[in-house]
Design a protein around this motif. Structure first.
Motif, PDB file in Angstrom:
ATOM      1  N   GLN A 131       0.803  -1.215   0.000  1.00  0.00           N
ATOM      2  CA  GLN A 131       0.000   0.000   0.000  1.00  0.00           C
ATOM      3  C   GLN A 131       0.841   1.273   0.000  1.00  0.00           C
ATOM      4  O   GLN A 131       0.337   2.355  -0.292  1.00  0.00           O
ATOM      5  N   THR A 132       2.134   1.170   0.302  1.00  0.00           N
ATOM      6  CA  THR A 132       3.014   2.355   0.304  1.00  0.00           C
ATOM      7  C   THR A 132       3.637   2.623  -1.054  1.00  0.00           C
ATOM      8  O   THR A 132       4.362   3.604  -1.226  1.00  0.00           O
ATOM      9  N   THR A 133       3.359   1.761  -2.009  1.00  0.00           N
ATOM     10  CA  THR A 133       3.959   1.863  -3.345  1.00  0.00           C
ATOM     11  C   THR A 133       3.174   2.883  -4.165  1.00  0.00           C
ATOM     12  O   THR A 133       2.352   2.531  -5.020  1.00  0.00           O
ATOM     13  N   ILE A 134       3.414   4.163  -3.885  1.00  0.00           N
ATOM     14  CA  ILE A 134       2.564   5.211  -4.444  1.00  0.00           C
ATOM     15  C   ILE A 134       3.369   6.314  -5.139  1.00  0.00           C
ATOM     16  O   ILE A 134       4.545   6.525  -4.859  1.00  0.00           O
ATOM     17  N   ILE A 135       2.690   6.976  -6.050  1.00  0.00           N
ATOM     18  CA  ILE A 135       3.201   8.165  -6.728  1.00  0.00           C
ATOM     19  C   ILE A 135       2.342   9.340  -6.284  1.00  0.00           C
ATOM     20  O   ILE A 135       1.106   9.269  -6.330  1.00  0.00           O
ATOM     21  N   PHE A 136       2.973  10.410  -5.847  1.00  0.00           N
ATOM     22  CA  PHE A 136       2.226  11.580  -5.390  1.00  0.00           C
ATOM     23  C   PHE A 136       1.754  12.407  -6.580  1.00  0.00           C
ATOM     24  O   PHE A 136       2.503  12.620  -7.533  1.00  0.00           O
ATOM     25  N   TYR A 138      -2.515  10.766  -4.057  1.00  0.00           N
ATOM     26  CA  TYR A 138      -1.520   9.879  -4.665  1.00  0.00           C
ATOM     27  C   TYR A 138      -2.232   8.796  -5.470  1.00  0.00           C
ATOM     28  O   TYR A 138      -3.451   8.589  -5.355  1.00  0.00           O
ATOM     29  N   ILE A 139      -1.453   8.115  -6.302  1.00  0.00           N
ATOM     30  CA  ILE A 139      -1.955   7.001  -7.099  1.00  0.00           C
ATOM     31  C   ILE A 139      -0.998   5.834  -6.895  1.00  0.00           C
ATOM     32  O   ILE A 139       0.209   6.039  -6.709  1.00  0.00           O
ATOM     33  N   HIS A 140      -1.509   4.637  -6.881  1.00  0.00           N
ATOM     34  CA  HIS A 140      -0.638   3.481  -6.700  1.00  0.00           C
ATOM     35  C   HIS A 140       0.277   3.342  -7.921  1.00  0.00           C
ATOM     36  O   HIS A 140      -0.131   3.556  -9.061  1.00  0.00           O
TER      37      HIS A 140
END
Length: 385
Positions: A37-42, A55-57
C-alpha cells in the motif's frame, strides 16, 4: 533576514515520482512488482486539487502507461497492507487490477524460479522504517538473491527512512539471524532501503555470493536528517509518525509478553501488561481486537503501564521502558519470551543484561564498538548527506 536570504526548502521527491528515470528501463519488458500500500506516486498540486486522495498506486500508474506488469509480489501484511503482523499472506488476484498476487509471506518468502520465469525485470518499491526487525528489508534481500540467481535485473525505487537520523542498538549476531534480521547490522541502521540494497550487494550478503544486477533510483532533496511524515501507514500497527519513531524502542516488546499498544488506537505509543505492578502506574488500558490485531497480547485484560504518545522525537534506542516493565513485573518470569526477544534484539546478551540489573548506560556502552565498525562500512553506500 532579508527576503533574498530566505532559504526555500525544496520538496522531497520520492523515486517513484521520478518516472522518467525508470520508465525507459521498463518499456517493452515483462515486469514483476514487489509492492504494497506504500507503493505510491504523489499527484501534482493541480491533480491533487481534483481528488481527495493525493496519490496514485504505482501499479495503477504503470498500467496506465502501458507497462506490461505480469504479477505483483506482496510482503508481510499483504499488497493492500491489511494483514496482521505474522499472519500468512495468501496468493490471489488483485481485485482492482486483476493482476496475479504472489505472497512472499506465506509458502515461500523468496520468489521461486517458477514465479520469475516470465519476468524480464523486477521493480521493488516498499516504504521502510529503518528498523532491523521490520521485515521489508529481509524481503528485499531474498528478492535480490532470487533475481541474482535468475539473472533478472532489479530496480529499487528509493524512499525516505523516517528513522535515518541515527544509528543505535545491539548488532545482530550471526548465530541469531532470521527473517527478523538476516545480516549483522545494528537495530537502527540509518540508511534508506536503496542505500541498504547497495550494501547487501557489495558486502556479498546474498547467500549465493552472486551480485544482483541492481539499479537504485535515488530520492531528490532529502538528507538523513530530514524529517519525513509518511502519508500512508507502512503496516497496520504503525499509524503515526510517533509510533514509527518509537518503534525501534517499543518494538523490543514484540519479544516479550508485554503489550505495546496492539489492540488500541495508540499502537507502539504505549506499553503495559496485567502482570505489571498497578501501584507503579497511573495509566491503564484494555487491548481489544481491532484493525491489524485480531488477537492482541493481553486481550481483554486491564494493562498497567505508560502512555508515550507525547514523547518528543527520539534520536536513540531507549531501553528504559523494557527495563521498567521488567523491574515492575509482579512475576518476572512472565516478561521475556526468550526465543522471540533474542530474535528481535539479535543477541542473548540484552536479556541477560536487563535481568542482571545493569543500567541502560552500561548496556548501551557495550554496543559502541560494533556501531563504530558498522558506521565505517555504511559510509561506502550512502547516497545522501
Amino acid at each position: 533576514m532579508a527576503v533574498s536570504d530566505t532559504i526555500i526548502e525544496k520538496p522531497i521527491i520520492v523515486a517513484a515520482n521520478r518516472i522518467n528515470a525508470y520508465l525507459p528501463l521498463l518499456r517493452d519488458k515483462k515486469v514483476g512488482v514487489i509492492g504494497n500500500q506504500t507503493t505510491i506516486i504523489f499527484k501534482s498540486p493541480s491533480e491533487d486539487s481534483k481528488a481527495s486522495i493525493p496519490y496514485i498506486h504505482l501499479v495503477d500508474s504503470l498500467l496506465a502507461l502501458h507497462i506490461d506488469i505480469k504479477k505483483v509480489f506482496a510482503p508481510e501484511h499483504g499488497f493492500r497492507g491489511v494483514v496482521d503482523a505474522g499472519e500468512k499472506v495468501k496468493d490471489g488476484v488483485d481485485s482492482k487490477t486483476g493482476l496475479p498476487l504472489i505472497s512472499l509471506y506465506g509458502k515461500n518468502r523468496k520468489p521461486t524460479a517458477e514465479q520469475l520465469k516470465d519476468i524480464d525485470v523486477v521493480l521493488f518499491d516498499i516504504q521502510d522504517v529503518g528498523v532491523r526487525f521490520y521485515t521489508y528489508i529481509a524481503t528485499l534481500q531474498l528478492v535480490m538473491e532470487a533475481c541474482a540467481e535468475q539473472n533478472i535485473p532489479l530496480i529499487v525505487l528509493d524512499r525516505p527512512n523516517p528513522n535515518a537520523h541515527y544509528i543505535d542498538g545491539p548488532t545482530m549476531e550471526k548465530a541469531h539471524t532470521s527473517f527478523l534480521g538476516m545480516t549483522q547490522i545494528p537495530l537502527v541502521y540509518g540508511m534508506t532501503i536503496g542505500e541498504y540494497a547497495q550494501m547487501i550487494n557489495e558486502e556479498k550478503w546474498i547467500e549465493s555470493s552472486k551480485k544482483a544486477d541492481l539499479t537504485v533510483i535515488p530520492l531528490e532533496n532529502w538528507t538523513h536528517e530530514s524529517e519525513y511524515s509518511l502519508p500512508v501507514r507502512p503496516s497496520p500497527n504503525l499509524p503515526s509518525d510517533i509510533s514509527i519513531n518509537l518503534y525501534p524502542s517499543l518494538g523490543l516488546f514484540e519479544g516479550t509478553n508485554v503489550n505495546a499498544g496492539r489492540g488500541t488506537e495508540i499502537q507502539f505509543q504505549c506499553y503495559g501488561a496485567s502482570f505489571l505492578d498497578s501501584t507503579q502506574y497511573s495509566f491503564k488500558y484494555t487491548p481489544k481486537p481491532n484493525f491489524g490485531s485480531k488477537t492482541p497480547k493481553e486481550n481483554g485484560k486491564i494493562c498497567f503501564g505508560k502512555d508515550l504518545s507525547e514523547i518528543p522525537r527520539m534520536n536513540e534506542v531507549s531501553l528504559q521502558w523494557v527495563i521498567d516493565a521488567y523491574v515492575n513485573s509482579e512475576d518476572k518470569s512472565k516478561v521475556f519470551n526468550k526465543s522471540g526477544f533474542t530474535k528481535h534484539a539479535g543477541t542473548e546478551k540484552l536479556q541477560e543484561q536487563i535481568e542482571s540489573g545493569l543500567p541502560e548506560e552500561t548496556i548501551k556502552e557495550s554496543w559502541q564498538a560494533d556501531l563504530t565498525k558498522f558506521k565505517e562500512v555504511r559510509k561506502k553506500y550512502l547516497l545522501y548527506p
